[in-house]
Design an enzyme around this catalytic site. Structure first.
Site, PDB file in Angstrom:
ATOM      1  N   ASP A  96      17.883  -8.355  17.322  1.00  0.00           N
ATOM      2  CA  ASP A  96      17.062  -9.337  18.032  1.00  0.00           C
ATOM      3  C   ASP A  96      15.583  -9.331  17.680  1.00  0.00           C
ATOM      4  O   ASP A  96      14.753  -9.813  18.440  1.00  0.00           O
ATOM      5  CB  ASP A  96      17.203  -9.081  19.534  1.00  0.00           C
ATOM      6  CG  ASP A  96      16.841  -7.650  19.917  1.00  0.00           C
ATOM      7  OD1 ASP A  96      16.158  -6.974  19.111  1.00  0.00           O
ATOM      8  OD2 ASP A  96      17.243  -7.201  21.009  1.00  0.00           O
ATOM      9  N   GLU A 118      25.557  -6.536  16.108  1.00  0.00           N
ATOM     10  CA  GLU A 118      25.080  -6.376  17.491  1.00  0.00           C
ATOM     11  C   GLU A 118      24.851  -7.761  18.113  1.00  0.00           C
ATOM     12  O   GLU A 118      23.780  -8.079  18.637  1.00  0.00           O
ATOM     13  CB  GLU A 118      23.812  -5.513  17.577  1.00  0.00           C
ATOM     14  CG  GLU A 118      23.515  -5.041  19.000  1.00  0.00           C
ATOM     15  CD  GLU A 118      22.298  -4.126  19.096  1.00  0.00           C
ATOM     16  OE1 GLU A 118      22.435  -2.914  18.849  1.00  0.00           O
ATOM     17  OE2 GLU A 118      21.208  -4.629  19.423  1.00  0.00           O
ATOM     18  N   GLU A 132      12.825 -11.032  22.204  1.00  0.00           N
ATOM     19  CA  GLU A 132      14.137 -10.633  21.687  1.00  0.00           C
ATOM     20  C   GLU A 132      15.292 -11.486  22.234  1.00  0.00           C
ATOM     21  O   GLU A 132      16.240 -11.783  21.512  1.00  0.00           O
ATOM     22  CB  GLU A 132      14.396  -9.149  21.981  1.00  0.00           C
ATOM     23  CG  GLU A 132      13.536  -8.194  21.155  1.00  0.00           C
ATOM     24  CD  GLU A 132      12.135  -7.980  21.712  1.00  0.00           C
ATOM     25  OE1 GLU A 132      11.841  -8.481  22.823  1.00  0.00           O
ATOM     26  OE2 GLU A 132      11.321  -7.314  21.038  1.00  0.00           O
ATOM     27  N   HIS A 209       7.322   0.672  24.161  1.00  0.00           N
ATOM     28  CA  HIS A 209       6.702  -0.210  23.160  1.00  0.00           C
ATOM     29  C   HIS A 209       6.826  -1.697  23.441  1.00  0.00           C
ATOM     30  O   HIS A 209       6.203  -2.504  22.760  1.00  0.00           O
ATOM     31  CB  HIS A 209       7.321   0.059  21.782  1.00  0.00           C
ATOM     32  CG  HIS A 209       8.742  -0.415  21.657  1.00  0.00           C
ATOM     33  ND1 HIS A 209       9.058  -1.716  21.397  1.00  0.00           N
ATOM     34  CD2 HIS A 209       9.913   0.228  21.787  1.00  0.00           C
ATOM     35  CE1 HIS A 209      10.372  -1.851  21.352  1.00  0.00           C
ATOM     36  NE2 HIS A 209      10.917  -0.688  21.590  1.00  0.00           N
ATOM     37  N   ARG A 211       6.748  -5.564  24.030  1.00  0.00           N
ATOM     38  CA  ARG A 211       5.635  -6.513  24.110  1.00  0.00           C
ATOM     39  C   ARG A 211       5.376  -6.969  25.550  1.00  0.00           C
ATOM     40  O   ARG A 211       4.244  -7.082  25.979  1.00  0.00           O
ATOM     41  CB  ARG A 211       5.939  -7.767  23.272  1.00  0.00           C
ATOM     42  CG  ARG A 211       5.341  -7.695  21.890  1.00  0.00           C
ATOM     43  CD  ARG A 211       5.817  -8.824  21.005  1.00  0.00           C
ATOM     44  NE  ARG A 211       5.660  -8.401  19.621  1.00  0.00           N
ATOM     45  CZ  ARG A 211       4.677  -8.810  18.817  1.00  0.00           C
ATOM     46  NH1 ARG A 211       3.807  -9.701  19.211  1.00  0.00           N
ATOM     47  NH2 ARG A 211       4.590  -8.349  17.599  1.00  0.00           N
ATOM     48  N   HIS A 242       4.784   5.183  19.742  1.00  0.00           N
ATOM     49  CA  HIS A 242       4.994   4.072  18.800  1.00  0.00           C
ATOM     50  C   HIS A 242       3.672   3.794  18.068  1.00  0.00           C
ATOM     51  O   HIS A 242       2.593   3.976  18.641  1.00  0.00           O
ATOM     52  CB  HIS A 242       5.429   2.859  19.626  1.00  0.00           C
ATOM     53  CG  HIS A 242       5.960   1.702  18.833  1.00  0.00           C
ATOM     54  ND1 HIS A 242       5.145   0.861  18.109  1.00  0.00           N
ATOM     55  CD2 HIS A 242       7.215   1.235  18.659  1.00  0.00           C
ATOM     56  CE1 HIS A 242       5.889  -0.074  17.533  1.00  0.00           C
ATOM     57  NE2 HIS A 242       7.155   0.125  17.847  1.00  0.00           N
TER      58      HIS A 242
HETATM   59  C1  UD1 Z   1       9.240  -4.729  17.028  1.00  0.00           C
HETATM   60  C2  UD1 Z   1      10.223  -5.803  17.483  1.00  0.00           C
HETATM   61  C3  UD1 Z   1      10.997  -5.317  18.707  1.00  0.00           C
HETATM   62  C4  UD1 Z   1      11.614  -3.950  18.470  1.00  0.00           C
HETATM   63  C5  UD1 Z   1      10.521  -2.986  18.014  1.00  0.00           C
HETATM   64  C6  UD1 Z   1      11.127  -1.642  17.694  1.00  0.00           C
HETATM   65  C7  UD1 Z   1       9.662  -8.186  17.244  1.00  0.00           C
HETATM   66  C8  UD1 Z   1       8.844  -9.308  17.741  1.00  0.00           C
HETATM   67  N1  UD1 Z   1       9.485  -7.012  17.856  1.00  0.00           N
HETATM   68  O1  UD1 Z   1       8.259  -4.609  18.045  1.00  0.00           O
HETATM   69  O2  UD1 Z   1      12.026  -6.253  18.990  1.00  0.00           O
HETATM   70  O3  UD1 Z   1      12.181  -3.494  19.667  1.00  0.00           O
HETATM   71  O4  UD1 Z   1       9.907  -3.506  16.829  1.00  0.00           O
HETATM   72  O5  UD1 Z   1      10.145  -0.661  17.573  1.00  0.00           O
HETATM   73  O6  UD1 Z   1      10.403  -8.338  16.303  1.00  0.00           O
HETATM   74  N2  UD1 Z   1       3.035  -0.564  13.385  1.00  0.00           N
HETATM   75  C9  UD1 Z   1       2.581   0.281  12.385  1.00  0.00           C
HETATM   76  N3  UD1 Z   1       3.524   0.928  11.617  1.00  0.00           N
HETATM   77  C10 UD1 Z   1       4.859   0.812  11.823  1.00  0.00           C
HETATM   78  C11 UD1 Z   1       5.293  -0.042  12.855  1.00  0.00           C
HETATM   79  C12 UD1 Z   1       4.364  -0.728  13.618  1.00  0.00           C
HETATM   80  O7  UD1 Z   1       1.399   0.437  12.176  1.00  0.00           O
HETATM   81  O8  UD1 Z   1       5.646   1.431  11.096  1.00  0.00           O
HETATM   82  C13 UD1 Z   1       2.021  -1.297  14.195  1.00  0.00           C
HETATM   83  C14 UD1 Z   1       1.354  -2.439  13.404  1.00  0.00           C
HETATM   84  O9  UD1 Z   1       0.014  -2.489  13.760  1.00  0.00           O
HETATM   85  C15 UD1 Z   1       2.075  -3.681  13.943  1.00  0.00           C
HETATM   86  C16 UD1 Z   1       2.331  -3.268  15.380  1.00  0.00           C
HETATM   87  O10 UD1 Z   1       2.657  -1.884  15.313  1.00  0.00           O
HETATM   88  O11 UD1 Z   1       1.296  -4.852  13.828  1.00  0.00           O
HETATM   89  C17 UD1 Z   1       3.407  -4.027  16.101  1.00  0.00           C
HETATM   90  O12 UD1 Z   1       4.595  -4.123  15.335  1.00  0.00           O
HETATM   91  P1  UD1 Z   1       5.644  -5.356  15.613  1.00  0.00           P
HETATM   92  O13 UD1 Z   1       6.817  -5.203  14.714  1.00  0.00           O
HETATM   93  O14 UD1 Z   1       4.908  -6.647  15.578  1.00  0.00           O
HETATM   94  O15 UD1 Z   1       6.041  -5.150  17.127  1.00  0.00           O
HETATM   95  P2  UD1 Z   1       6.827  -3.975  17.839  1.00  0.00           P
HETATM   96  O16 UD1 Z   1       6.283  -3.866  19.206  1.00  0.00           O
HETATM   97  O17 UD1 Z   1       6.877  -2.786  16.963  1.00  0.00           O
HETATM   98  N1  UDP Z   2      13.547   6.652  17.543  1.00  0.00           N
HETATM   99  C1  UDP Z   2      13.146   7.468  16.463  1.00  0.00           C
HETATM  100  N2  UDP Z   2      11.951   8.131  16.545  1.00  0.00           N
HETATM  101  C2  UDP Z   2      11.139   8.044  17.630  1.00  0.00           C
HETATM  102  C3  UDP Z   2      11.544   7.199  18.705  1.00  0.00           C
HETATM  103  C4  UDP Z   2      12.752   6.517  18.618  1.00  0.00           C
HETATM  104  O1  UDP Z   2      13.870   7.589  15.478  1.00  0.00           O
HETATM  105  O2  UDP Z   2      10.082   8.677  17.658  1.00  0.00           O
HETATM  106  C5  UDP Z   2      14.836   5.924  17.429  1.00  0.00           C
HETATM  107  C6  UDP Z   2      15.783   6.023  18.594  1.00  0.00           C
HETATM  108  O3  UDP Z   2      16.666   7.110  18.458  1.00  0.00           O
HETATM  109  C7  UDP Z   2      16.527   4.693  18.551  1.00  0.00           C
HETATM  110  C8  UDP Z   2      15.517   3.750  17.940  1.00  0.00           C
HETATM  111  O4  UDP Z   2      14.502   4.555  17.359  1.00  0.00           O
HETATM  112  O5  UDP Z   2      17.644   4.729  17.695  1.00  0.00           O
HETATM  113  C9  UDP Z   2      14.939   2.841  18.962  1.00  0.00           C
HETATM  114  O6  UDP Z   2      13.898   2.120  18.401  1.00  0.00           O
HETATM  115  P1  UDP Z   2      12.793   1.386  19.271  1.00  0.00           P
HETATM  116  O7  UDP Z   2      12.690   2.050  20.606  1.00  0.00           O
HETATM  117  O8  UDP Z   2      11.583   1.326  18.414  1.00  0.00           O
HETATM  118  O9  UDP Z   2      13.361  -0.093  19.378  1.00  0.00           O
HETATM  119  P2  UDP Z   2      14.450  -0.816  20.323  1.00  0.00           P
HETATM  120  O10 UDP Z   2      15.687  -0.003  20.339  1.00  0.00           O
HETATM  121  O11 UDP Z   2      13.813  -0.974  21.665  1.00  0.00           O
HETATM  122  O12 UDP Z   2      14.619  -2.153  19.682  1.00  0.00           O
END
Ligand code: UD1
Ligand code: UDP
Length: 373
Positions: A96, A118, A132, A209, A211, A242
């Site tokens: 999602d 999924e 999502e 994490h 939004r 995160h």
């Molecule tokens: C995204 C997904 C969410 C998922 C989550 C898992 C969307 C809109 N959101 O949210 O569905 O649950 O990932 O974690 O698709 N960043 C880094 N390095 C990384 C990852 C993130 O620096 O490896 C920072 C960046 O500044 C980035 C920000 O995190 O702009 C947000 O990342 P983004 O993918 O937009 O949103 P998430 O909240 O991570």
């Molecule tokens: N996870 C990880 N390292 C961390 C925190 C979470 O590998 O420090 C794993 C966790 O086991 C799970 C996945 O990340 O499988 C969940 O990802 P996240 O919470 O970012 O996204 P969501 O599941 O909410 O989409």
């Protein structure tokens, strides 16, 4: 050979697609191509390294402060030219995220069939989880193969008019992934995690994490955790934060100087999953963790107002606490202080499959495509 392209971009998609990529790669009748968007960079690479997956295409789109439109447009445009060159028989997306939806839309524009891994999760509230719920609904409209984890997910899809023949109940690939990394007597590479006193303290593992939780809800969540550690001297918290700077700012504000709170960098999946197995309680707004922790017999307090994963709630190992500070404190302290309440929730249940979801997905793709070649 059937040409299958998997497209993913964030940590959770990578974790849940990794065992599938491995199963696709192992099948002699399939040519597996991996395309990552890198909507996440470091957190995606952690998973690629662990599972030794080398993407053929990497859009490398991540930018600080990326908006939903930024992600959508970069993914859409980036995938267009790759699909034109590769022309896969099917593309597979997961779950999602915005990568999921934009990847599916790009394939639709190229008239390439989409398989949705999924599929069928619904909260029935388009603003929670945001974006999502809409991403997965729209991906479901595009997909022609729906790989649903549970009977409830199958029912959601049927209610929306998806043809029964297009739905394949597989279990969730997260259980396949979990089985690949959980080890008895696991020793962490990072010695800090070995040295933590798990015996004499109640240990809470926390992640956050979402939004829709940024801002006041997250202030409430971290405020509640601060109050819990301040009030209970035998409680400690491990919080791999995160990489989203917006999350880090609020976490640091409430928890930086707190005693017995270990703020650490995001862990690789293998240590994280093994840490889940070691701690007492998990507080999270994550989706995937709601599926993993019940399988490991760990009570989960969900820091959201609803869940699209009702199976573990029904089984009694997941409780929805919402984002109200006092409610989070009450529910968590009850688990810390009332042994019976804890034991009741700590029973291992696993409504999400037997760890063979990926094989079922591969079999279904072969049944669909082999006779057409
Ligand atoms: C995204 C997904 C969410 C998922 C989550 C898992 C969307 C809109 N959101 O949210 O569905 O649950 O990932 O974690 O698709 N960043 C880094 N390095 C990384 C990852 C993130 O620096 O490896 C920072 C960046 O500044 C980035 C920000 O995190 O702009 C947000 O990342 P983004 O993918 O937009 O949103 P998430 O909240 O991570
Ligand atoms: N996870 C990880 N390292 C961390 C925190 C979470 O590998 O420090 C794993 C966790 O086991 C799970 C996945 O990340 O499988 C969940 O990802 P996240 O919470 O970012 O996204 P969501 O599941 O909410 O989409």
């Amino acid at each position: 050979m059937i040409k299958v392209m998997t497209i993913f971009g964030t940590r959770p998609e990578a974790i849940k697609m990794a065992p599938l990529v491995k199963a696709l790669e192992a099948d002699p009748q399939i040519e597996s191509i991996v395309c990552v968007t890198a909507q996440h960079r470091e957190m995606l690479d952690q998973v690629l390294d662990l599972f030794k997956i080398v993407p053929k295409h990497d859009l490398n789109i991540m930018a600080a402060g990326q908006t939903l439109s930024d992600i959508t447009s970069r993914v859409l445009k980036g995938i267009e030219s790759i699909l034109a060159v590769e022309a896969p028989d099917i593309i597979l997306v997961h779950g999602d995220t915005t990568t999921t939806f934009a990847g599916a839309l790009a394939a639709f524009y190229a008239q390439i069939p989409v398989g949705h891994v999924e599929a069928g999760l619904r909260s029935h509230n388009i603003y929670s989880p945001f974006p999502e719920e809409m991403n997965r609904s729209l991906t479901g409209r595009i997909a022609v193969m729906h790989f649903a984890a549970t009977e409830g997910n199958v029912t959601n899809l049927k209610r929306e008019g998806v043809d029964e023949t297009q739905i394949i109940k597989t279990g969730n690939t997260v259980i396949d992934a979990l089985k690949m990394v959980i080890k008895e007597d696991y020793v962490f590479d990072d010695d800090i995690l070995n040295q933590i006193d798990y015996k004499n303290y109640k240990t809470i593992l926390m992640t956050a994490h979402r939004r829709e939780n940024l801002g006041e809800p997250m202030e409430n969540i971290f405020g509640a955790v601060r109050a819990i550690v301040d009030r209970n001297e035998h409680v400690q918290v491990i919080f791999p934060i995160h990489l989203n700077p917006a999350v880090r700012e609020i976490a640091n504000k409430h928890l930086k100087d707190a005693d017995r709170v270990h703020l650490i960098e995001p862990l690789d999946y293998e240590p994280f999953a093994n840490l889940e197995a070691k701690v007492d309680i998990i507080l999270t707004d994550s989706g995937g963790i709601q599926e993993e922790a019940p399988a490991l017999g760990k009570p989960v307090v969900v820091l959201r107002t609803e869940t699209e994963r009702p199976e573990a709630v029904q089984a009694g190992t997941v409780v929805i606490a919402g984002v109200d500070k006092n409610t989070i404190i009450d529910i968590t302290e009850n688990l810390i202080l009332d042994e019976k309440a804890y034991e009741k929730m700590a029973e291992a249940v696993n409504p999400y499959g037997d760890g063979k979801a990926c094989l079922r997905i591969v079999d279904a793709i072969k049944a669909q495509f082999l006779h057409k070649l």
